[in-house]
Write a protein that holds these residues in place. Structure first.
Motif, PDB file in Angstrom:
ATOM      1  N   LYS A 297       0.797  -1.314   0.128  1.00  0.00           N
ATOM      2  CA  LYS A 297       0.029   0.190   0.178  1.00  0.00           C
ATOM      3  C   LYS A 297       0.771   1.291  -0.230  1.00  0.00           C
ATOM      4  O   LYS A 297       1.946   1.110   0.682  1.00  0.00           O
ATOM      5  CB  LYS A 297      -0.824   0.023   1.273  1.00  0.00           C
ATOM      6  N   ILE A 298       0.448   2.347  -0.722  1.00  0.00           N
ATOM      7  CA  ILE A 298       1.215   3.691  -0.730  1.00  0.00           C
ATOM      8  C   ILE A 298       1.072   4.117   1.061  1.00  0.00           C
ATOM      9  O   ILE A 298       0.247   4.120   1.562  1.00  0.00           O
ATOM     10  CB  ILE A 298       0.486   4.636  -1.564  1.00  0.00           C
ATOM     11  N   GLY A 299       2.392   4.337   1.331  1.00  0.00           N
ATOM     12  CA  GLY A 299       2.497   4.594   2.878  1.00  0.00           C
ATOM     13  C   GLY A 299       2.782   3.840   3.654  1.00  0.00           C
ATOM     14  O   GLY A 299       3.381   3.965   4.679  1.00  0.00           O
ATOM     15  N   ASP A 300       3.309   2.466   3.100  1.00  0.00           N
ATOM     16  CA  ASP A 300       3.700   1.582   4.017  1.00  0.00           C
ATOM     17  C   ASP A 300       5.262   1.665   4.366  1.00  0.00           C
ATOM     18  O   ASP A 300       6.024   2.360   3.550  1.00  0.00           O
ATOM     19  CB  ASP A 300       3.649   0.226   3.334  1.00  0.00           C
ATOM     20  N   VAL A 322      18.197   0.307   0.466  1.00  0.00           N
ATOM     21  CA  VAL A 322      17.514   0.860  -0.466  1.00  0.00           C
ATOM     22  C   VAL A 322      18.247   1.390  -1.727  1.00  0.00           C
ATOM     23  O   VAL A 322      19.203   2.198  -1.456  1.00  0.00           O
ATOM     24  CB  VAL A 322      16.288   1.710   0.201  1.00  0.00           C
ATOM     25  N   ILE A 323      17.854   1.235  -2.884  1.00  0.00           N
ATOM     26  CA  ILE A 323      18.271   1.742  -4.059  1.00  0.00           C
ATOM     27  C   ILE A 323      17.194   2.290  -4.952  1.00  0.00           C
ATOM     28  O   ILE A 323      16.216   1.582  -5.187  1.00  0.00           O
ATOM     29  CB  ILE A 323      19.247   0.962  -4.940  1.00  0.00           C
ATOM     30  N   ALA A 324      17.300   3.727  -5.226  1.00  0.00           N
ATOM     31  CA  ALA A 324      16.226   4.156  -6.051  1.00  0.00           C
ATOM     32  C   ALA A 324      16.173   3.417  -7.544  1.00  0.00           C
ATOM     33  O   ALA A 324      17.258   3.169  -7.963  1.00  0.00           O
ATOM     34  CB  ALA A 324      16.129   5.714  -6.166  1.00  0.00           C
ATOM     35  N   TYR A 325      15.096   3.315  -8.024  1.00  0.00           N
ATOM     36  CA  TYR A 325      14.983   2.624  -9.463  1.00  0.00           C
ATOM     37  C   TYR A 325      15.914   3.295 -10.508  1.00  0.00           C
ATOM     38  O   TYR A 325      16.714   2.851 -11.046  1.00  0.00           O
ATOM     39  CB  TYR A 325      13.534   2.346  -9.935  1.00  0.00           C
ATOM     40  N   TYR A 350      11.084   4.199   7.791  1.00  0.00           N
ATOM     41  CA  TYR A 350      11.332   4.612   6.384  1.00  0.00           C
ATOM     42  C   TYR A 350      10.056   4.215   5.872  1.00  0.00           C
ATOM     43  O   TYR A 350       9.398   3.280   5.741  1.00  0.00           O
ATOM     44  CB  TYR A 350      12.475   3.657   5.902  1.00  0.00           C
ATOM     45  N   ILE A 351       9.446   5.234   5.045  1.00  0.00           N
ATOM     46  CA  ILE A 351       8.106   5.006   4.125  1.00  0.00           C
ATOM     47  C   ILE A 351       8.714   4.689   2.637  1.00  0.00           C
ATOM     48  O   ILE A 351       9.207   5.496   2.084  1.00  0.00           O
ATOM     49  CB  ILE A 351       7.506   6.299   4.051  1.00  0.00           C
ATOM     50  N   VAL A 352       8.375   3.533   2.330  1.00  0.00           N
ATOM     51  CA  VAL A 352       8.831   3.028   0.987  1.00  0.00           C
ATOM     52  C   VAL A 352       8.289   3.693  -0.099  1.00  0.00           C
ATOM     53  O   VAL A 352       7.034   4.267  -0.277  1.00  0.00           O
ATOM     54  CB  VAL A 352       8.436   1.428   0.655  1.00  0.00           C
TER      55      VAL A 352
END
Length: 364
Positions: A297-300, A322-325, A350-352
């Protein structure tokens, strides 16, 4: 999380469902050809996973999916049990979002349940039936809330006020989603009512091939009607989509799309829109065994995202790498991203973000 396809009989729901899922829902020129709701598990088209596959060359690839439900056509009087009304309303209540298909094409060979093409009337027919069903639900709850409020129950007073706001909107032929809850207490209450017209909606204008790019007068009417609804309108030529699905090769499908003036099938646009409508987003894991899109979900938060892979990942969450796409795509590999200092370590808060490429460290 499921999105239900709704509409009057013969507007193209089952044909659209077949296009989306390649399932074999019966598609025929008469009402109620879809008696039982058909559920299709549909891959979400995402060019990012194609790029990650190119870079990582994994043994397998797993795309994100969304459940699409094809529901029997609704007719006037459904809220009172007409046609397959009770079944329709029960099926739609179980969905999290609504894909409302409207017929926006003329074709004398395909009968219209009300005699002529008029998407505004069709939309209002369905809206009214859903609103009447919600009004029934609200009035039943109000009876209980009113009794409890009389003896000074504070929670009942909050519920009473919210239900009265919703009732007022429904009596004005407005859907429950137009009522904005005031604060967290009202938000939780609002969700607990499980009202059909509170669900987010996406309108699909089913047009002829010639109108697949720019729409037509019917589409213009729909856009004008829903401009204050905070709802997306998508143009789709369901007949053309069905023809595209029949073609064997990628090259043939691309040529057909070019002839229509489209860069990709409309069904791909619709699937992504349905995914977004359900408040969903994607993060990726990328390794030589598998490149995979995971749905959250958005905000997880990071632990919630980890829990989608396995509950142990959430319970014993330590940190996420974490790596940004965009960084993964630009640098070409995880090793080069690390060299450039673009790999981040994130904790429990952290919010994914949509498109994050993630590794989880955990200990159970």
């Amino acid at each position: 999380m499921k999105a239900g396809i709704v509409g009057l009989p013969n507007v193209g729901k089952s044909t659209l469902f077949n296009c989306l899922s390649n399932a074999k829902a019966q598609s025929a020129n008469f009402p109620f050809c879809t008696i039982e709701p058909n559920i299709g598990v549909v891959n979400v088209p995402d060019p990012r996973i194609v790029r990650l596959e190119e870079l990582v060359k994994p043994e397998r690839v797993q795309m994100a999916t969304v459940d699409i439900v094809d529901i029997a056509g609704l007719v006037k009087g459904a809220s009172k049990g007409e046609g397959l009304g009770n079944q329709f309303l029960g099926n739609i209540r179980e969905c999290n979002a609504i894909i409302h298909v409207l017929r926006c094409f003329d074709n004398d060979n395909i009968v219209h349940v009300d005699g002529n093409v008029n998407p505004i009337r069709d939309k209002e027919t369905i809206d009214i039936e859903l609103q009447l069903k919600d009004l029934e639900t609200v009035e039943k709850r109000l009876e209980k809330a009113n009794k409890a409020a009389k003896v000074g129950n504070k929670e009942a007073l909050v519920e009473q006020a919210l239900l009265n706001k919703i009732k007022e909107a429904l009596l004005q032929s407005k859907s429950a989603r137009t009522v904005v809850p005031n604060g967290n207490d009202e938000e939780e209450l609002f969700e607990s009512f499980q009202l059909i017209t509170a669900k987010p909606v996406l309108y699909v204008c089913n047009v002829d091939e010639a109108s697949a790019v720019n729409g037509n007068k019917y589409v213009d009417q729909v856009r004008e009607l829903v401009k204050d609804e905070n709802a997306e309108v998508i143009i789709l030529s369901v007949g053309a989509e069905a023809d595209i699905n029949e073609l064997e090769s990628y090259e043939e499908r691309q040529m057909f799309l070019q002839d229509l003036g489209l860069s990709e099938p409309g069904s791909a646009v619709l699937i992504r829109a349905a995914y977004k409508l359900l408040n969903l987003q994607t993060y990726f894991t990328a390794g030589v065994k598998e490149v995979r899109a995971w749905t959250i979900k958005i905000g997880d938060t990071a632990p919630k995202a980890a829990g989608v892979i396995h509950t142990d990942f959430e319970k014993g969450f330590i940190r996420a790498e974490v790596i940004a796409y965009e960084d993964y795509s630009n640098y070409g590999s995880e090793a080069k991203v690390k060299e450039a200092g673009k790999l981040r370590v994130e904790g429990k808060e952290y919010i994914v973000k949509d498109g994050d490429v993630m590794h989880f460290r955990f200990n159970v």
